[in-house]
Design a protein around this motif. Structure first.
Motif, short mmCIF file in Angstrom:
data_model
loop_
_atom_site.label_atom_id
_atom_site.label_comp_id
_atom_site.label_asym_id
_atom_site.label_seq_id
_atom_site.Cartn_x
_atom_site.Cartn_y
_atom_site.Cartn_z
N GLN A 1 -5.35 -0.47 1.81
CA GLN A 1 -6.47 0.41 1.47
C GLN A 1 -6.00 1.57 0.59
OE1 GLN A 1 -9.70 -0.29 2.24
NE2 GLN A 1 -10.18 1.42 0.88
N ALA A 2 -4.83 2.14 0.90
CA ALA A 2 -4.29 3.24 0.09
C ALA A 2 -3.98 2.78 -1.32
CB ALA A 2 -3.05 3.83 0.76
N ILE A 3 -3.45 1.57 -1.46
CA ILE A 3 -3.16 1.02 -2.80
C ILE A 3 -4.46 0.81 -3.56
CG2 ILE A 3 -2.31 -1.01 -4.04
CD1 ILE A 3 -0.14 -1.24 -1.85
N ALA A 4 -5.46 0.24 -2.86
CA ALA A 4 -6.75 -0.02 -3.50
C ALA A 4 -7.43 1.29 -3.93
CB ALA A 4 -7.66 -0.79 -2.55
N ASP A 5 -7.26 2.35 -3.17
CA ASP A 5 -7.85 3.64 -3.49
C ASP A 5 -7.01 4.44 -4.48
OD1 ASP A 5 -9.86 3.01 -1.71
OD2 ASP A 5 -9.07 4.28 -0.08
N GLY A 6 -5.79 3.97 -4.77
CA GLY A 6 -4.90 4.69 -5.67
C GLY A 6 -4.23 5.88 -5.01
N LYS A 7 -4.20 5.91 -3.70
CA LYS A 7 -3.62 7.03 -2.96
C LYS A 7 -2.21 6.74 -2.46
CE LYS A 7 -8.09 8.55 -1.19
NZ LYS A 7 -8.91 8.76 0.01
N TYR A 8 -1.73 5.55 -2.67
CA TYR A 8 -0.41 5.18 -2.14
C TYR A 8 0.66 5.76 -3.04
CZ TYR A 8 3.31 2.37 -0.06
OH TYR A 8 4.45 1.97 0.58
N LYS A 9 1.52 6.59 -2.47
CA LYS A 9 2.59 7.24 -3.21
C LYS A 9 3.91 6.54 -2.90
CE LYS A 9 -0.01 10.74 -4.48
NZ LYS A 9 -0.56 10.85 -5.78
N ILE A 10 4.68 6.28 -3.92
CA ILE A 10 5.99 5.65 -3.77
C ILE A 10 7.06 6.72 -3.96
CG2 ILE A 10 7.60 3.95 -4.69
CD1 ILE A 10 5.17 2.32 -5.58
N ASN A 11 7.94 6.84 -2.99
CA ASN A 11 9.07 7.77 -3.08
C ASN A 11 10.18 7.02 -3.81
OD1 ASN A 11 11.28 9.43 -2.72
ND2 ASN A 11 10.79 9.91 -0.57
#
Length: 106
Positions: free
Chosen positions: A77-87
């Motif tokens: 869901q975070a990836i789909a919303d563009g909210k997923y942050k990669i460190n």
């Protein structure tokens, strides 16, 4: 010197009878002891609470797929919303650690 054969046979028979009686007494004593021990002692097994808990956890792990589906759904869901942050620093560090472990094992 004369040997009385009749007395010799009788004394041998008496000794054999006494031996048979002694053996029978010993056998009856052994049987009585075995019977009394069997009636006095009963085998029992008890499982500690820790062992019971461990068994339950093993069953739970065996029935589990090993994937936290709720966490997977949140990441999707975070990836789909563009909210997923990669460190990227942590990712690079883990890649290097993985490659180091991979090459050291050979």
């Amino acid at each position: 010197m004369a040997i009385n054969i009749n007395n010799l046979q009788n004394s041998t028979q008496v000794k054999a009878d006494k031996t048979d009686q002694a053996v029978q007494r010993q056998q009856s004593v052994v049987q009585q002891n075995a019977t009394s021990q069997a009636s006095q002692k009963q085998d029992s097994v008890s499982i500690t609470p820790q062992a019971q808990q461990f068994t339950k956890l093993q069953e739970k792990a065996a029935n589990s797929s090993g994937i936290d589906q709720e966490k997977v759904d949140k990441i999707k869901q975070a990836i789909a919303d563009g909210k997923y942050k990669i460190n990227v620093e942590m990712l690079a560090k883990r890649i290097m650690q993985f490659e180091g472990d991979l090459f050291e094992r050979k």
